[in-house]
Design a protein around this motif. Sequence first.
Motif: not given
Length: 367
Positions: A9-15
């Motif tokens: 899941d890339g969601t946290p990597l975009s923050r």
Amino acid sequence: MTGPTIAVDGTPLSRPMDGIGRWSANVLRETALARPDWRFVVLGFTDDRARPYLLPDLPNVERVLLPVPRRAYQAVYSLVARVPVDRLVPRVDALVSTNYTAFPALRVPSVVTVFDLAYVDLPDVIEKRNLAYLRKHVPRSMREAAAITTISPFTAARIDAEFPGHAPVHLVDCGLDPAFLAPLTAGPALPSGYVLAVGTLEPRKNLVTLLRAWSRVDPALRRAHPLVIVGRAGWGSRDLPGDVPADVLAEVSFTGYVEDADLPAVYAGATLFAFPSLYEGFGLPLLEAMASGVPAVVSDIPPFREIGAGLVDYVDPLDPRAFAEAISVRLTRAGDDRAAQARTRAREWTWERSGRQMAETIEGVLA
């Protein structure tokens, strides 16, 4: 590559300024290094194209953007149904989601990371929108995950108590950034001899108690050791205590966000580190202060006991008077050999170890 393909899941990597984002990026990097024959596919969305990602530059890590907008899919996932996206991604063998829930939905075994259960134990410090999301999705993820990872024995015990019958829980530690072990470079200009606090400015970090405590510290000590608070604004960050005199607040330096590369110098320049957080899954700033050889006064909560052992001072986070007294004693006490011991202890936490722990957890799921 002959090994399995792992969706991430890339969601946290975009923050990039988010603690969960940094943890996720470091663990992904070290897991990919530990298993070079595995392929890691980081899943994003079509509107992430221009969004900066904390993506490790490794040959076995790539990003795939789903041909749907992030916000639209998140709305469907959260409010309607968890629509699987298997047809939109390469064939994968497992999903690693380091953001509390198995996201996006895939018909493969999932490894889900839960950093803490603050939303259960202290819901008042969680933003309402995020609280509703966690209450809805975390219990289901705990029931359905093939494996759960977390960052401290404290949170592992809380998961056991809150979600009986869940999948096995595995520890995947936080790690100390190697920059804290390297020669120092110049950091931002700050006053000399300062007391340091680090963390996103939000209710859980308990800035209110720290400022109330600071107003009780002798003015001469405050002048000799000004308070410096490092961190970006979070939700509720404007709620400064009205009972702290304006002239005391005016003395405090709020730096805002400081780049990671500058943090070692910021810690090293401090005379004392104060960490009054109400609730944490781990407490990376404490580890960083210990690695920098800075004495610390911190909240008496289980994760800080796990990290600091008997090498830092613990105080009730709801008692400003006790915090003020502990800070004052530390600032007036002659040397303390515990700081050197704390520096040695902090080096036990490495991202390399974290990567091995995650790789072994995934292997168990694949088996």
